[in-house]
Motif scaffolding. Structure first.
Motif, PDB file in Angstrom:
ATOM      1  N   GLY A  49       0.544  -0.996  -0.258  1.00 49.47           N
ATOM      2  CA  GLY A  49      -0.142   0.057   0.108  1.00 49.47           C
ATOM      3  C   GLY A  49       0.594   1.402  -0.285  1.00 49.47           C
ATOM      4  O   GLY A  49       2.193   0.914   0.183  1.00 49.47           O
ATOM      5  N   THR A  50       0.066   2.573   0.611  1.00 50.35           N
ATOM      6  CA  THR A  50       1.020   3.717  -0.262  1.00 50.35           C
ATOM      7  C   THR A  50       0.084   4.818   1.159  1.00 50.35           C
ATOM      8  O   THR A  50      -1.156   4.369   1.426  1.00 50.35           O
ATOM      9  CB  THR A  50       0.409   4.415  -1.351  1.00 50.35           C
ATOM     10  OG1 THR A  50       1.715   3.598  -2.123  1.00 50.35           O
ATOM     11  CG2 THR A  50       1.060   5.223  -1.684  1.00 50.35           C
ATOM     12  N   ALA A  51       1.240   5.415   1.576  1.00 53.29           N
ATOM     13  CA  ALA A  51       0.786   6.491   2.674  1.00 53.29           C
ATOM     14  C   ALA A  51       1.342   7.617   2.118  1.00 53.29           C
ATOM     15  O   ALA A  51       1.885   7.819   2.103  1.00 53.29           O
ATOM     16  CB  ALA A  51       0.975   5.780   4.013  1.00 53.29           C
ATOM     17  N   ILE A  52       0.144   8.979   3.209  1.00 54.89           N
ATOM     18  CA  ILE A  52       1.240  10.502   3.163  1.00 54.89           C
ATOM     19  C   ILE A  52       1.227  10.517   4.689  1.00 54.89           C
ATOM     20  O   ILE A  52       0.227  10.581   5.371  1.00 54.89           O
ATOM     21  CB  ILE A  52       0.616  11.190   1.983  1.00 54.89           C
ATOM     22  CG1 ILE A  52       0.956  10.464   0.791  1.00 54.89           C
ATOM     23  CG2 ILE A  52       1.052  12.646   2.578  1.00 54.89           C
ATOM     24  CD1 ILE A  52       0.769  11.412   0.237  1.00 54.89           C
ATOM     25  N   THR A  53       2.398  11.113   5.245  1.00 48.05           N
ATOM     26  CA  THR A  53       2.218  11.093   6.352  1.00 48.05           C
ATOM     27  C   THR A  53       1.919  12.394   6.640  1.00 48.05           C
ATOM     28  O   THR A  53       1.834  13.795   5.598  1.00 48.05           O
ATOM     29  CB  THR A  53       3.588  10.892   7.307  1.00 48.05           C
ATOM     30  OG1 THR A  53       4.440  11.911   6.141  1.00 48.05           O
ATOM     31  CG2 THR A  53       4.572  10.044   7.101  1.00 48.05           C
ATOM     32  N   GLN A 113       5.983   4.317   0.871  1.00 47.15           N
ATOM     33  CA  GLN A 113       5.633   2.940  -0.280  1.00 47.15           C
ATOM     34  C   GLN A 113       5.997   1.617   0.286  1.00 47.15           C
ATOM     35  O   GLN A 113       6.848   1.462   0.850  1.00 47.15           O
ATOM     36  CB  GLN A 113       6.290   2.952  -1.772  1.00 47.15           C
ATOM     37  CG  GLN A 113       5.811   3.542  -2.478  1.00 47.15           C
ATOM     38  CD  GLN A 113       4.144   4.475  -2.701  1.00 47.15           C
ATOM     39  OE1 GLN A 113       3.711   5.054  -2.900  1.00 47.15           O
ATOM     40  NE2 GLN A 113       4.200   2.397  -3.026  1.00 47.15           N
ATOM     41  N   TRP A 114       5.267   0.791   0.597  1.00 44.36           N
ATOM     42  CA  TRP A 114       4.942  -0.293   1.366  1.00 44.36           C
ATOM     43  C   TRP A 114       4.737  -2.248   0.409  1.00 44.36           C
ATOM     44  O   TRP A 114       3.975  -1.758   0.361  1.00 44.36           O
ATOM     45  CB  TRP A 114       4.702  -0.879   2.408  1.00 44.36           C
ATOM     46  CG  TRP A 114       4.130  -2.129   3.737  1.00 44.36           C
ATOM     47  CD1 TRP A 114       3.417  -2.871   3.739  1.00 44.36           C
ATOM     48  CD2 TRP A 114       5.552  -2.333   4.484  1.00 44.36           C
ATOM     49  NE1 TRP A 114       4.329  -3.752   4.195  1.00 44.36           N
ATOM     50  CE2 TRP A 114       4.990  -3.696   5.193  1.00 44.36           C
ATOM     51  CE3 TRP A 114       6.608  -1.472   4.762  1.00 44.36           C
ATOM     52  CZ2 TRP A 114       5.822  -3.803   6.008  1.00 44.36           C
ATOM     53  CZ3 TRP A 114       7.394  -1.935   5.513  1.00 44.36           C
ATOM     54  CH2 TRP A 114       7.195  -3.532   6.232  1.00 44.36           C
ATOM     55  N   GLU A 115       5.526  -2.454   0.388  1.00 46.69           N
ATOM     56  CA  GLU A 115       5.220  -4.014  -0.383  1.00 46.69           C
ATOM     57  C   GLU A 115       4.875  -5.128   0.508  1.00 46.69           C
ATOM     58  O   GLU A 115       5.312  -4.921   2.156  1.00 46.69           O
ATOM     59  CB  GLU A 115       7.019  -5.468  -0.871  1.00 46.69           C
ATOM     60  CG  GLU A 115       7.277  -3.072  -1.574  1.00 46.69           C
ATOM     61  CD  GLU A 115       6.238  -3.691  -3.222  1.00 46.69           C
ATOM     62  OE1 GLU A 115       5.620  -4.557  -3.507  1.00 46.69           O
ATOM     63  OE2 GLU A 115       6.182  -2.641  -3.904  1.00 46.69           O
TER      64      GLU A 115
END
Length: 842
Positions: free
Chosen positions: A65-69, A76-78
């Motif tokens: 998934g993807t996240a923005i602080t 970016q996470w695998e």
């Protein structure tokens, strides 16, 4: 988001001497522009994915998934699975970097401070990890744990000093995403501040009398409400109100009394102090609940409709993203039953968009107006000037705007305009139900809602009863309940300790059921025998009258009239008999004494030879003795006394059950909701510590010739009996020095002497007993002396979510199918064929 170099950046020229400052400034500017673009043009939070699952017990899988602080860093996470963890420390290069040469990095590292408490952390590891200190995850260990992705941004010094070379190789920024496992307590106190709600989290409302205390008196109830009103919720309301003032400062010009948000602490303290000793102290607590509910509704509406990122707070989650519970099954359950809790442990996605339309902003502004209005306009109407009203409404998970306007606010015609902003937007504010609906509408379905369909409502708000006499309130509620066929029950409870000498069965107003039936049987038997005896005496009056003439004539007439008086004095109903019980016992003791006297006289005549003139009179004397014996037998007081004692015991039991403390023990779950739900029990509470005064004896009446004659006859026959009654019994003193008690006893003695001298013996005894009972008093306790709650006035109300309870006697009727009748071989008792078949009982 604040941009540190948004107004300038370096421009390079040919042959320019460059330093690390020029390069770092341009790099910092470009990097910051990237972060500003994400936060200002896209949004913050988890964009997609990063779902936690448990393929097997004690295994955590984090999906891609993807996240923005909130600082604009993209993560970016695998997808990866974790089976172990290890104890580690966060890097000092992250927590306390040396920024002496890189001051421009202060813009991001100023947000690192909250993470210092997480220095000792537990990092998740895959099964392939070669860290020797790793520990296997267990299902028990994962309970109440939260998974957090930490973006560890470390400023690393690359200087590498060897024995012969110590060249400065500069520094580097290194970003490492670390999956950490935290206890829920750590997340609650450190990282959840304002994550979901930019204006905080909802205010939790405590329950009355939890943990349980034994509420016996009105003072106990008032203390319980006072403890709640002065508790932590008041401080929380004040803190949240001040924060609202900061968040919505731009709306201050549109919100009347906006400054009340900053003054709420002082207003609450003053209002609680002024009203906590008044009878309506429960409404002070209701008002505080309204304030909490009003804040929660603002929070709820703002979160769903008006939350924007035009001025995003960089401190929300600058270097981390919360993913949720390590045990995904628990997380799933909470997502279903408690969505807000579930979101609070998972960083939400907050996109950048114009989500708050003009109408939605109007609603938000109206909610703020309502909040400030109810802060400053708490006002309970004057007692005894407002009738009791029952108004249908909604109870439960509904927002405050969907519920009725309480009657303890001033100028409801103004408050109604923004009580329910959704209705006000479409011009339907005059359809809002409230106690004072007539102030703002002419619509009959709003002023008299009980005349119309009640299917949409689950609750009845009852107001106007506090401070009024409980008997009048009870009658008013019952009248409305029966008139409008409302599905709830109402009872009244006395908030005092039960004392037997305060209850008087003659004042009982209950249905006696089985005792009424027993009394009817005994009464009819008594009236039948007395009536038959009187009729026989009248029929044979001329012949038997000489048997009764002992000292004077007219004895038989007096006796017959006494029987008639006794027969007529009987009450048809048991409830009417109880007040005259003492008179009844005295009357029939006299009848018994007179009957026994005449019986012994006639029997002695018979033993001495009877009548010498007419031997048949001897048989008549025996008949007279038989009838006198019947009267004497029926005058046995045992059955009537047993009925009276059973009534006293039942009345005391009913009185005990109708005290607040005893009722609460037997029927748990009492709550205060200013009304009652459909199918529930509404409980009005009053306090009455006075002794119940006896009714005036019915035989204290003006004497006539017959009564005077009867008194003269009875006085001669039973003078000793009445002589004792003429002496007033003195009340035992509480203490020898109690002057008040001495004076009261002297007064009673004087009154007793007066009654004995100026009233006949028949009337003296019940009148003296009445005076003694009426003037009997108890010394008040210290609590009673300090208690300022008036007697018999409604001071509080509660409800039970179920119908409770009938105090009547139960009768079970079993209906069965009758057996078919066998008409064969019927007995005919014929003499010709009389045999065993004639004894057939089928």
């Amino acid at each position: 988001m604040k941009s540190n170099f948004s107004t300038k950046y370096p421009v390079f020229e040919a042959d320019q001497v460059l330093s690390q400052k020029h390069l770092n400034n341009i790099t910092s500017y470009l990097e910051e522009q990237d972060r500003v673009t994400r936060v200002g043009a896209i949004g913050i939070g988890i964009v997609c994915g990063m779902k936690i699952s448990n393929p097997r017990d004690a295994i955590i899988q984090i999906g891609c998934g993807t996240a923005i602080t909130s600082l604009g860093y993209q993560i970016q996470w695998e997808q990866q699975q974790f089976t172990h963890y290890w104890e580690d420390e966060l890097s000092q290069n992250f927590l306390q970097p040396n920024l002496s040469q890189e001051p421009y990095l202060n813009a991001i590292y100023q947000y690192v401070t909250p993470y210092a408490s997480l220095k000792n952390c537990r990092e998740l590891l895959p099964e392939t990890s070669d860290i020797p200190t790793k520990v296997q995850l267990t299902e028990a260990f994962l309970q109440n744990k939260i998974v957090l992705l930490l973006l560890e941004a470390s400023l690393i010094d690359q200087k590498n000093c060897l024995t012969t070379n110590c060249d400065d190789k500069g520094k580097r920024m290194e970003f490492k995403v670390r999956p950490l496992l935290l206890d829920i307590e750590e997340v609650e106190t450190i990282l959840l501040n304002q994550i979901l709600h930019p204006i905080g989290k909802p205010i939790s409302i405590p329950r009355l009398n939890v943990p349980k205390k034994n509420l016996k008196t009105g003072a106990d109830i008032r203390t319980a409400y006072s403890d709640l009103s002065e508790g932590t919720m008041q401080k929380e309301i004040a803190a949240k109100s001040k924060y609202l003032a900061q968040c919505f400062k731009s709306l201050s010009a549109q919100v009347t009394d906006f400054e009340a948000l900053l003054e709420v602490a002082e207003i609450m303290e003053k209002t609680v102090e002024e009203n906590s000793r008044r009878l309506h102290f429960q409404y002070v607590w209701d008002w505080l609940r309204d304030l909490a509910s009003a804040y929660n509704e603002i929070l709820h509406y703002y979160t769903l409709h008006c939350r924007t990122l035009c001025c995003a707070n960089e401190a929300l989650f600058p270097f981390h993203i919360l993913l949720g519970y390590a045990d995904s099954a628990k997380g799933k359950a909470i997502t279903i039953s408690k969505p807000i809790t579930s979101q609070r442990v998972r960083t939400p996605w907050i996109p950048v968009a114009e989500r708050c339309s003009s109408n939605e902003m109007q609603v938000l502004t109206a909610l703020l107006k309502r909040f400030t209005y109810i802060i400053k306009h708490f006002e309970v109407p004057e007692y005894a000037k407002t009738p009791v009203r029952i108004i249908p409404g909604l109870f439960g998970k509904y927002q405050l705007s969907e519920k009725n306007i309480p009657y303890y606010y001033a100028d409801v015609d103004k408050l109604v305009n923004y009580w329910n902003p959704q209705k006000s937007l479409v011009g339907l504010q005059d359809t809002q139900l409230s106690y004072f609906a007539s102030q703002y509408t002419d619509s009959d379905e709003v002023k008299n809602p009980l005349h119309y369909d009640l299917e949409a409502y689950n609750y009845f708000r009852i107001e106007g009863h506090i401070g009024n006499n409980y008997q009048e309130v009870l009658k008013s509620i019952l009248d409305q309940q029966q008139n409008f066929q409302l599905p709830f029950k109402v009872i009244a409870l006395n908030a005092t300790e039960f004392l037997k000498n305060r209850s008087n069965v003659t004042n009982a107003n209950i249905v006696w059921t089985d005792l009424e039936l027993d009394y009817d049987l005994v009464r009819r038997d008594y009236e039948n025998i007395i009536g038959k005896s009187k009729s026989w005496l009248i029929k044979n009056k001329e012949r038997i009258e000489p048997f009764f003439e002992i000292k004077r004539k007219n004895e038989l007439n007096l006796y017959i009239q006494l029987l008639e008086l006794a027969r007529k004095s009987m009450e048809e109903n048991f409830v009417d008999f109880l007040p005259i019980y003492d008179e009844f016992i005295e009357t029939y003791e006299r009848i018994e004494d007179i009957s026994s006297f005449h019986r012994e006289h006639i029997f002695s005549l018979l033993q001495r030879g009877g009548s010498k003139n007419d031997p048949s009179d001897n048989f008549l004397m025996e008949d007279v003795i038989d009838h006198l014996d019947a009267v004497i037998t029926v005058c046995q007081k045992g059955e009537f006394r047993a009925l009276y004692q059973a009534a006293v015991e039942k009345w005391q039991k009913v009185q005990l059950n109708m005290t607040l403390s005893e009722y609460a023990k037997k029927h748990p779950g009492m709550e205060h909701i200013a009304g009652v739900t459909k199918g529930g029990t509404f409980i009005i509470v009053y306090q009455d510590r006075r002794k119940v005064k006896p009714k005036r004896p019915t035989n204290i009446i003006a004497s006539n010739d017959f009564v005077a004659s009867a008194n003269t006859a009875m006085a001669g026959l039973a003078s000793e009996t009445f002589a004792a009654a003429a002496q007033p019994a003195k009340k035992a003193k509480i203490a020898p020095s109690d002057t008040c008690d001495d004076k009261m006893n002297e007064l009673l003695s004087s009154m007793g002497s007066f009654v004995s001298n100026y009233f006949s013996a028949e009337h003296a005894k019940p009148l003296i007993a009445y005076m003694l009972d009426y003037t009997k008093f108890e010394r008040p306790t210290e609590d009673e002396l300090a208690d300022t709650i008036p007697s018999q006035l409604v001071i509080a109300d509660f409800y039970l979510p179920y119908i409770c309870c009938s105090e009547g006697d139960s009768v079970t009727i079993q209906i069965v199918n009758p057996k078919p009748q066998d008409n064969g071989n019927l007995a005919d008792f014929s003499a010709e064929d009389f045999n065993e078949s004639d004894f057939n009982t089928k």
